[in-house]
Design a protein around this motif. Structure first.
Motif, PDB file in Angstrom:
ATOM      1  N   LEU A 115       0.828  -1.208   0.000  1.00  0.00           N
ATOM      2  CA  LEU A 115       0.000   0.000   0.000  1.00  0.00           C
ATOM      3  C   LEU A 115       0.863   1.258   0.000  1.00  0.00           C
ATOM      4  CD1 LEU A 115      -2.774   1.353   0.194  1.00  0.00           C
ATOM      5  CD2 LEU A 115      -2.637   1.100   2.689  1.00  0.00           C
ATOM      6  N   ILE A 116       1.950   1.242   0.776  1.00  0.00           N
ATOM      7  CA  ILE A 116       2.815   2.424   0.848  1.00  0.00           C
ATOM      8  C   ILE A 116       3.475   2.695  -0.501  1.00  0.00           C
ATOM      9  CG2 ILE A 116       4.943   3.341   1.857  1.00  0.00           C
ATOM     10  CD1 ILE A 116       4.164   1.999   4.479  1.00  0.00           C
ATOM     11  N   ASN A 117       4.008   1.645  -1.141  1.00  0.00           N
ATOM     12  CA  ASN A 117       4.682   1.932  -2.411  1.00  0.00           C
ATOM     13  C   ASN A 117       3.698   2.390  -3.488  1.00  0.00           C
ATOM     14  OD1 ASN A 117       3.716  -0.407  -3.899  1.00  0.00           O
ATOM     15  ND2 ASN A 117       5.284  -1.649  -2.904  1.00  0.00           N
ATOM     16  N   ARG A 118       2.463   1.934  -3.399  1.00  0.00           N
ATOM     17  CA  ARG A 118       1.467   2.411  -4.366  1.00  0.00           C
ATOM     18  C   ARG A 118       1.052   3.845  -4.056  1.00  0.00           C
ATOM     19  NH1 ARG A 118       0.359  -1.560  -7.568  1.00  0.00           N
ATOM     20  NH2 ARG A 118      -1.625  -0.976  -8.498  1.00  0.00           N
ATOM     21  N   CYS A 119       0.991   4.202  -2.783  1.00  0.00           N
ATOM     22  CA  CYS A 119       0.709   5.602  -2.432  1.00  0.00           C
ATOM     23  C   CYS A 119       1.807   6.515  -2.964  1.00  0.00           C
ATOM     24  CB  CYS A 119       0.600   5.751  -0.912  1.00  0.00           C
ATOM     25  SG  CYS A 119      -0.903   5.049  -0.199  1.00  0.00           S
ATOM     26  N   ILE A 120       3.055   6.082  -2.808  1.00  0.00           N
ATOM     27  CA  ILE A 120       4.178   6.873  -3.327  1.00  0.00           C
ATOM     28  C   ILE A 120       4.075   7.003  -4.839  1.00  0.00           C
ATOM     29  CG2 ILE A 120       6.692   6.912  -3.611  1.00  0.00           C
ATOM     30  CD1 ILE A 120       6.887   5.522  -0.885  1.00  0.00           C
ATOM     31  N   GLY A 121       3.789   5.885  -5.514  1.00  0.00           N
ATOM     32  CA  GLY A 121       3.668   5.923  -6.968  1.00  0.00           C
ATOM     33  C   GLY A 121       2.525   6.806  -7.436  1.00  0.00           C
ATOM     34  N   VAL A 122       1.376   6.730  -6.766  1.00  0.00           N
ATOM     35  CA  VAL A 122       0.230   7.554  -7.150  1.00  0.00           C
ATOM     36  C   VAL A 122       0.537   9.037  -6.944  1.00  0.00           C
ATOM     37  CG1 VAL A 122      -2.140   8.151  -6.495  1.00  0.00           C
ATOM     38  CG2 VAL A 122      -1.500   5.755  -6.785  1.00  0.00           C
ATOM     39  N   PHE A 123       1.193   9.363  -5.828  1.00  0.00           N
ATOM     40  CA  PHE A 123       1.540  10.761  -5.549  1.00  0.00           C
ATOM     41  C   PHE A 123       2.483  11.302  -6.623  1.00  0.00           C
ATOM     42  CE2 PHE A 123       4.353  13.898  -3.467  1.00  0.00           C
ATOM     43  CZ  PHE A 123       3.405  14.848  -3.116  1.00  0.00           C
ATOM     44  N   ALA A 124       3.521  10.517  -6.968  1.00  0.00           N
ATOM     45  CA  ALA A 124       4.468  10.960  -7.989  1.00  0.00           C
ATOM     46  C   ALA A 124       3.796  11.091  -9.349  1.00  0.00           C
ATOM     47  CB  ALA A 124       5.646   9.986  -8.059  1.00  0.00           C
ATOM     48  N   LEU A 158       6.689   0.797 -14.206  1.00  0.00           N
ATOM     49  CA  LEU A 158       7.623   1.783 -13.669  1.00  0.00           C
ATOM     50  C   LEU A 158       7.750   1.644 -12.148  1.00  0.00           C
ATOM     51  CD1 LEU A 158       9.431   4.176 -14.332  1.00  0.00           C
ATOM     52  CD2 LEU A 158       7.450   5.684 -14.014  1.00  0.00           C
ATOM     53  N   LEU A 159       6.616   1.390 -11.485  1.00  0.00           N
ATOM     54  CA  LEU A 159       6.653   1.203 -10.034  1.00  0.00           C
ATOM     55  C   LEU A 159       7.493  -0.020  -9.674  1.00  0.00           C
ATOM     56  CD1 LEU A 159       5.297   2.794  -7.719  1.00  0.00           C
ATOM     57  CD2 LEU A 159       3.552   1.030  -7.636  1.00  0.00           C
ATOM     58  N   ALA A 160       7.353  -1.102 -10.442  1.00  0.00           N
ATOM     59  CA  ALA A 160       8.156  -2.303 -10.195  1.00  0.00           C
ATOM     60  C   ALA A 160       9.634  -2.028 -10.443  1.00  0.00           C
ATOM     61  CB  ALA A 160       7.669  -3.445 -11.077  1.00  0.00           C
ATOM     62  N   VAL A 190      11.231   0.746 -10.132  1.00  0.00           N
ATOM     63  CA  VAL A 190      11.779   1.618  -9.086  1.00  0.00           C
ATOM     64  C   VAL A 190      11.972   0.861  -7.784  1.00  0.00           C
ATOM     65  CG1 VAL A 190      11.279   3.618  -7.632  1.00  0.00           C
ATOM     66  CG2 VAL A 190      10.889   3.740 -10.104  1.00  0.00           C
ATOM     67  N   PHE A 191      11.003   0.048  -7.394  1.00  0.00           N
ATOM     68  CA  PHE A 191      11.040  -0.557  -6.061  1.00  0.00           C
ATOM     69  C   PHE A 191      11.757  -1.898  -6.015  1.00  0.00           C
ATOM     70  CE2 PHE A 191       7.845   2.569  -4.958  1.00  0.00           C
ATOM     71  CZ  PHE A 191       8.101   2.807  -3.608  1.00  0.00           C
ATOM     72  N   LEU A 192      11.780  -2.639  -7.114  1.00  0.00           N
ATOM     73  CA  LEU A 192      12.391  -3.966  -7.070  1.00  0.00           C
ATOM     74  C   LEU A 192      13.852  -3.934  -6.632  1.00  0.00           C
ATOM     75  CD1 LEU A 192      11.346  -6.836  -7.587  1.00  0.00           C
ATOM     76  CD2 LEU A 192      12.263  -6.682  -9.904  1.00  0.00           C
ATOM     77  N   PRO A 193      14.690  -2.981  -7.105  1.00  0.00           N
ATOM     78  CA  PRO A 193      16.088  -2.990  -6.660  1.00  0.00           C
ATOM     79  C   PRO A 193      16.285  -2.578  -5.199  1.00  0.00           C
ATOM     80  CG  PRO A 193      15.829  -1.815  -8.761  1.00  0.00           C
ATOM     81  CD  PRO A 193      14.469  -2.011  -8.192  1.00  0.00           C
ATOM     82  N   VAL A 194      15.316  -1.874  -4.618  1.00  0.00           N
ATOM     83  CA  VAL A 194      15.509  -1.349  -3.251  1.00  0.00           C
ATOM     84  C   VAL A 194      14.625  -2.076  -2.244  1.00  0.00           C
ATOM     85  CG1 VAL A 194      16.193   0.912  -4.101  1.00  0.00           C
ATOM     86  CG2 VAL A 194      13.772   0.478  -3.636  1.00  0.00           C
TER      87      VAL A 194
END
Length: 556
Positions: free
Chosen positions: A253-262, A295-297, A299-303
């Motif tokens: 949920l957090i990473n999707r919130c970040i993605g939606v905001f960006a 794009l979300l995947a 960005v977040f997959l490496p970190v």
């Protein structure tokens, strides 16, 4: 429909609501058909691919592409993580893959494939009505659902076209078209309520195809659908007060919130660029949906490693408490596949039987050598049995009725009967055996040596009966069930003998408290055995067609 009806806002809303309902039902049939046909196998495939983040990402993508439900995949992986079977990093990778997997059917349906809707429904009905195997019928359900989805999309396009210039529709859609944040919130709420981001994105795609919503509003609605799909795993994940159980759904949920905001910040530039790249509005919506998740995947997959450590600090694992009555096998991710959920509940019911067996042992020890602490501990076991039973019933209530076939429903009733009657047996021991034992201890009344020996033998037979009931639950063996029912005559004979002995003692004026306690105990133990018979033997005999509907003699 007349001209007056066409311009009526009420008819507009009713037509839209009915078509959207048809779309939602089609998506639901697709998901339940696939889950029932291939759910356990896909769950096993997902569990085997959780070794590293890359394999986990692609397994999440593939499983969700088949299931068409990131919520179902999220519940599966949340169950794995809650059981300690998978680390947070690969679990989060599965969720990133699941989010991409939901975009594939949107991509497929962004093309004009409405012509195959009738064929899909026809094939589905034939498979569902003529199929003899459960999986064939489930594939038929899937085909019917797919046809209904295509039919609903076609009807939605036809419905929107006459209303493009109608003030009612323009007013309704214009209220949200100018506020991207409102678009996100509305779509997130719809997705949460519908349990399907696919249905909401397809609805947005249809509205955009006819120009009912402008491109930037359509993209904001897609962002809301992506956000809403992450809410259900948080709300419906494995229950418990350990924050660590929430790491995976909360992290998603957090990473999707970040993605939606960006994405909202960049929407002013993304929208015009995408319109020039893809003039087809429906295809543009599908491409935006896929691109956002890819794009979300990326960005977040490496970190995911540092991200998982951050989640561990935000949601630390609570210290384990030594609670022997805490459920262990009720995997909420298995609710999507009723056979797996029923197997988990039966396994937990066997643990419940183990606690009741320990309670019988405590009862025997308390009668042989009364001790206040032992009596209190035995009564606590009864409370534990009831707690476990309540948890199993609540878990089974989570199985959707339309996801279970007739065999699943029969098994569900068998497990519920077992659980309920074990609770009743524990209540008898707790209230009608242990409470009088505590009272006799306080009053200084002791059982005779012969009575204590007789009670030990009766409890031994009850323990054997409990083990037999557990075996019948798993095997549904009618022969064992008949053997267990026949044992009722022995308990009835013991109670009758005790009644005769007590009556003789009363007539001879040699009745004492110990003799009265003997009859009371035998009567309660007979009730316990009756509960055990009703728990497993009667359901097995009924399923085998060997149980009479009534013991009353038929009227002549």
């Amino acid at each position: 429909m007349g001209e007056a009806a066409m311009v009526s806002p009420t008819w507009t809303l009713l037509d839209l609501a009915g078509t959207v309902a048809l779309l939602l039902w089609g998506v639901h049939m697709v998901q339940t058909g696939i889950q029932r046909a291939f759910g356990p196998g896909l769950r096993g495939l997902l569990g085997r691919a959780l070794g590293n983040r890359v394999a986990a990402f692609f397994s999440g993508l593939g499983v969700t592409a088949v299931l068409q439900s990131s919520t179902a995949t999220g519940l599966m992986v949340a169950g794995f993580a809650a059981s300690g079977l998978v680390e947070t990093v690969p679990a989060l990778a599965v969720m990133l893959g699941a989010n991409v997997g939901t975009t594939l059917i949107v991509q497929a349906l962004s093309f004009d494939v409405s012509g195959v809707s009738s064929v899909a429904i026809l094939v589905g009905v034939i498979l569902f009505r003529r199929g003899t195997l459960g999986r064939t019928r489930d594939i038929g359900r899937f085909a019917i659902g797919l046809g209904l989805m295509l039919l609903a999309l076609h009807q939605l396009l036809d419905l929107v076209t006459p209303y493009e210039d109608q003030p009612s529709l323009r007013m309704m859609l214009g209220a949200i078209a100018t506020e991207p944040v409102l678009d996100v919130l509305v779509a997130a709420g719809l997705t949460w309520a519908a349990h399907s981001s696919v249905a909401v994105v397809l609805l947005v795609m249809s509205l955009a195809a006819r120009g009912a919503v402008p491109p930037h509003a359509a993209y904001a609605l897609v962002l809301g659908a992506n956000l809403g799909s992450a809410i259900n795993p948080v709300l419906e994940g494995a229950p418990g007060d350990d924050p660590a159980l929430r790491r995976v759904p909360v992290g998603n949920l957090i990473n999707r919130c970040i993605g939606v905001f960006a994405a909202l910040l960049a929407l002013e530039w993304i929208g015009p660029w995408l319109v020039t790249v893809e003039p087809d509005a429906a295809r543009a919506v599908a491409d935006f949906h896929t691109g956002f998740n890819l794009l979300l995947a990326a960005v977040f997959l490496p970190v995911l490693g540092p991200y998982a450590r951050l989640l561990a600090r935000l949601l630390p694992q609570r210290a384990e408490t030594d609670d022997p009555y805490r459920v262990r096998y009720l995997d909420h991710s298995a609710l999507a596949a009723p056979p797996a959920a029923l197997a988990a509940s039966a396994r937990e019911a066997l643990r419940m039987a183990d606690v009741l067996e320990a309670m019988l042992a405590g009862t025997a020890a308390s009668l042989a050598q009364p001790d206040r602490l032992r009596i209190a501990e035995t009564r606590r076991m009864g409370e534990g049995v009831r707690r476990m039973g309540g948890a199993i019933r609540a878990y089974l209530a989570g199985i959707e009725p339309d996801a279970a076939d007739e065999a699943d429903e029969r098994r569900l009733q068998q497990v519920l009967a077992f659980v309920g009657n074990l609770e009743a047996a524990a209540d008898v021991l707790r209230h009608n055996v242990m409470t009088p034992s505590a009272r006799r201890l306080k009053q200084g009344i002791t059982l005779s040596v012969a009575t204590r020996a007789e009670m030990a033998e009766v409890i031994r037979r009850l323990t054997e009966g409990l083990r037999l009931a557990a075996g019948i639950l798993m095997s549904q063996d009618a022969r064992l069930a008949r053997q267990m029912v026949a044992e009722k005559d022995a308990f009835r004979a013991l109670e009758q003998d005790a009644t005769t002995d007590r009556l003789a003692a009363l007539r001879g004026q040699r009745e004492d408290a110990s003799e009265g306690a003997r009859l009371d105990l035998l009567r309660e133990f007979a009730r316990v055995h009756a509960c055990l018979v009703a728990a497993a033997a009667y359901p097995a005999l009924e399923d085998a067609g060997e149980l009479l509907p009534s013991r009353l003699r038929a009227e002549s």
